[in-house]
Motif scaffolding. Structure first.
Motif, mmCIF file in Angstrom:
data_model
loop_
_atom_site.group_PDB
_atom_site.id
_atom_site.type_symbol
_atom_site.label_atom_id
_atom_site.label_comp_id
_atom_site.label_asym_id
_atom_site.label_seq_id
_atom_site.Cartn_x
_atom_site.Cartn_y
_atom_site.Cartn_z
ATOM 1 N N LEU A 1 -1.321 10.422 6.819
ATOM 2 C CA LEU A 1 -1.263 9.064 6.278
ATOM 3 C C LEU A 1 -2.353 8.182 6.870
ATOM 4 C CD1 LEU A 1 2.598 8.423 6.238
ATOM 5 C CD2 LEU A 1 1.108 8.820 4.258
ATOM 6 N N ARG A 2 -2.557 8.259 8.173
ATOM 7 C CA ARG A 2 -3.593 7.436 8.803
ATOM 8 C C ARG A 2 -4.981 7.809 8.284
ATOM 9 N NH1 ARG A 2 -0.239 8.035 13.266
ATOM 10 N NH2 ARG A 2 -1.405 9.852 13.994
ATOM 11 N N LEU B 1 -9.507 5.740 4.344
ATOM 12 C CA LEU B 1 -10.508 6.017 3.319
ATOM 13 C C LEU B 1 -10.374 5.121 2.091
ATOM 14 C CD1 LEU B 1 -10.435 9.927 3.441
ATOM 15 C CD2 LEU B 1 -12.138 8.404 4.455
ATOM 16 N N VAL B 2 -9.347 4.280 2.061
ATOM 17 C CA VAL B 2 -9.104 3.416 0.892
ATOM 18 C C VAL B 2 -9.394 1.967 1.281
ATOM 19 C CG1 VAL B 2 -7.426 2.672 -0.834
ATOM 20 C CG2 VAL B 2 -7.333 5.007 0.065
ATOM 21 N N GLN C 1 -4.181 6.650 -3.368
ATOM 22 C CA GLN C 1 -4.998 7.246 -4.418
ATOM 23 C C GLN C 1 -5.150 8.753 -4.254
ATOM 24 O OE1 GLN C 1 -8.633 4.948 -4.843
ATOM 25 N NE2 GLN C 1 -7.503 3.143 -5.466
ATOM 26 N N LEU C 2 -4.037 9.406 -3.915
ATOM 27 C CA LEU C 2 -4.040 10.856 -3.785
ATOM 28 C C LEU C 2 -3.960 11.504 -5.159
ATOM 29 C CD1 LEU C 2 -1.541 11.354 -0.811
ATOM 30 C CD2 LEU C 2 -4.029 11.033 -0.728
ATOM 31 N N GLY D 1 -10.135 1.026 6.505
ATOM 32 C CA GLY D 1 -9.486 1.025 5.200
ATOM 33 C C GLY D 1 -8.381 0.006 5.123
ATOM 34 N N LEU D 2 -7.286 0.402 4.493
ATOM 35 C CA LEU D 2 -6.148 -0.508 4.351
ATOM 36 C C LEU D 2 -5.390 -0.670 5.659
ATOM 37 C CD1 LEU D 2 -4.658 0.745 0.949
ATOM 38 C CD2 LEU D 2 -5.990 -1.335 1.335
#
Length: 287
Positions: A12-13, A18-19, A77-78, A36-37
């Motif tokens: 998850l991290r 990356l988003v 966004q997987l 990222g987020l």
């Protein structure tokens, strides 16, 4: 206390970093300490509390619902492969003692196929070890012989890297590592895997960067163009087929489109790799 790795949290991290906020419709305002987020942004967009998402990343909730994970996957966004991998990491797996790795054995029928198929073909194992190969595969790449490892060769062998000279090295690295991660799944504490990943992480910055991204990709067929040192550009279709009755083993076959220059080049390589026939004896000749 436990030394069990928090694979779900690591994934998850890695994917959250990356988003960027602009990819999910959030403004990039203020000073951001993460690439990222933020955790609270993921939680907001997934429709869960920030505290609950924090527990997920910290490994304090190992059995989240499928609905929650699918919501998080959407925010991160997987794709389908990444979502399936995420769900697999969150599965309730019973703890067990580490067992020694089973010896990977190529079935006799598959070995016979390698000798009769007439196309470059080899069998690779779960850790991308080459377990068997036919002479035409070795003619395509001398590294395609039993005992070699595809990851080591692609990341550490300059001659193998030269075959992919027409591709962005980062793309080749990302694609190969993502397929490898999908195969090994959540069993990242396997001694053989730990040894291989550790070795490559120390020796190859490209591997280290690709592994840290936690990308996942289903291994499947593709079209590749190799820069062969003897016959020049070689455009081939690559098929990856599961070996029946041998979990984790994959039959890799290269073939060229009929009537193309690549097909002629494969025939040329086949003539190079064919074993020399002994001269005929007089008694074998038919009058």
């Amino acid at each position: 206390m436990t030394d069990e790795r928090n694979l779900l949290g690591e994934y998850l991290r890695a994917r959250r970093e990356l988003v960027g906020p602009e990819l999910v419709g959030l403004p990039r305002s203020g000073v951001r300490r993460v690439p990222g987020l933020r955790r609270e942004e993921v939680a907001l967009l997934a429709g869960i509390s920030a505290d609950y998402y924090l527990r997920l990343e910290q490994g304090r909730d190992r059995n989240p619902s499928v609905q929650v994970l699918e919501s998080v996957a959407r925010v991160l966004q997987l794709d389908d492969a990444g979502t399936a991998y995420l769900l697999g990491l969150a599965g309730d797996r019973p703890r067990c003692r580490r067992r020694p790795a089973r010896r990977e054995t190529v079935p006799a029928g598959t070995r016979k196929l390698l000798g009769t198929i007439g196309l470059p073909a080899f069998v690779e194992g779960r850790y991308l070890d080459v377990l068997a190969a036919n002479p035409l595969a070795t003619a395509v790449s001398p590294r395609l012989v039993a005992g070699r490892n595809r990851l080591r060769d692609v990341f550490l062998d300059p001659a193998e890297q030269a075959l992919y000279a027409g591709y962005d090295p980062a793309f080749v690295a990302a694609e190969m590592v993502a397929g490898f991660r999908q195969v090994v799944g959540a069993e990242t504490d396997d001694p053989r895997l730990v040894e291989l990943v550790g070795e490559l992480s120390l020796a190859s910055p490209a591997f280290r960067e690709a592994w840290a991204r936690h990308d996942v990709m289903v291994r499947e067929g593709a079209t590749v163009t190799l820069d062969h040192p003897e016959v020049g550009p070689l455009a081939l279709n690559r098929e990856k087929l599961a070996v029946g009755g041998a979990p984790g083993l994959t039959l890799v076959v290269y073939h060229a489109d009929v009537g193309t220059a690549a097909a002629d080049k494969l025939q040329m390589l086949a003539s190079y790799s064919a074993p020399a026939r002994p001269p005929a004896r007089p008694e074998d000749l038919v009058n």
